[in-house]
Scaffold this motif. Structure first.
Motif, mmCIF file in Angstrom:
data_model
loop_
_atom_site.group_PDB
_atom_site.id
_atom_site.type_symbol
_atom_site.label_atom_id
_atom_site.label_comp_id
_atom_site.label_asym_id
_atom_site.label_seq_id
_atom_site.Cartn_x
_atom_site.Cartn_y
_atom_site.Cartn_z
ATOM 1 N N VAL A 74 0.930 -1.305 -0.064
ATOM 2 C CA VAL A 74 -0.056 0.113 -0.055
ATOM 3 C C VAL A 74 0.838 1.222 -0.042
ATOM 4 N N ALA A 75 1.898 1.254 0.829
ATOM 5 C CA ALA A 75 2.842 2.503 0.820
ATOM 6 C C ALA A 75 3.249 2.635 -0.479
ATOM 7 N N TRP A 76 3.628 1.597 -1.440
ATOM 8 C CA TRP A 76 4.173 1.671 -2.661
ATOM 9 C C TRP A 76 3.358 2.239 -3.620
ATOM 10 N N MET A 77 1.964 1.915 -3.435
ATOM 11 C CA MET A 77 0.804 2.272 -4.344
ATOM 12 C C MET A 77 0.630 3.822 -4.019
ATOM 13 N N ALA A 78 0.805 4.122 -2.943
ATOM 14 C CA ALA A 78 0.319 5.544 -2.391
ATOM 15 C C ALA A 78 1.594 6.647 -2.952
ATOM 16 N N LEU A 79 2.787 5.984 -2.467
ATOM 17 C CA LEU A 79 4.124 6.723 -2.736
ATOM 18 C C LEU A 79 4.591 7.036 -4.118
ATOM 19 N N ARG A 80 4.619 5.752 -4.933
ATOM 20 C CA ARG A 80 5.218 5.589 -6.279
ATOM 21 C C ARG A 80 3.960 5.587 -6.966
ATOM 22 N N GLU A 81 3.167 4.914 -7.045
ATOM 23 C CA GLU A 81 1.965 4.951 -7.966
ATOM 24 C C GLU A 81 0.954 6.180 -7.983
ATOM 25 N N ARG A 82 0.831 6.638 -6.834
ATOM 26 C CA ARG A 82 -0.122 7.642 -6.644
ATOM 27 C C ARG A 82 -1.534 7.293 -6.757
#
Length: 136
Positions: A74-82
């Motif tokens: 989820v952190a990846w989806m929020a911070l990288r994929e937006r």
């Protein structure tokens, strides 16, 4: 999100946690019926009960590891994929770092059972009532 590998990690990790927690809390129920005054108290000797005590020691905590893996995705989806609100992403880094640091510093493998439920409560609430792209 069809193009997001991290989204597949979230669903897989939560499914793995559901399976692990089913075993972890199932062992607790089984131990209860084999202890003195339980329905099947005569089924195991002390050495047999010892196995259940060992399974119960961290059994209810280890299953939460998938939730912490989902937090990382989820952190990846929020911070990288937006695709998720950034505050949820920053908040999702906390349990991942906490578990890694706690296990690294103390050697105890069950801290995910402490931080995982809190992360789920806050992150899922943020997804339910927030404005993330994945819920539009």
């Amino acid at each position: 999100m069809p193009g997001s590998t991290a989204a597949y990690v979230v669903s897989g990790a939560l499914t793995a946690s559901a399976a692990g927690l089913t075993y972890g809390y199932g062992w607790k129920g089984a131990l209860a019926i084999y202890l003195p005054d339980g329905m099947n108290e005569q089924s195991f000797r002390e050495d047999g009960l010892f196995v259940y005590f060992m399974l119960n020691d961290f059994g209810g905590f280890i299953g939460w590891l998938g939730v912490v893996v989902a937090a990382g995705a989820v952190a990846w989806m929020a911070l990288r994929e937006r695709t998720i609100s950034r505050w949820i992403g920053w908040f999702s880094i906390v349990p991942v770092l906490a578990v890694v640091l706690f296990a690294g510093l103390t050697g105890l493998p069950g801290f995910q059972g402490v931080v995982g439920p809190a992360w789920m409560l806050v992150a899922f609430g943020g997804l339910a009532w927030g404005r993330s792209a994945i819920v539009r």
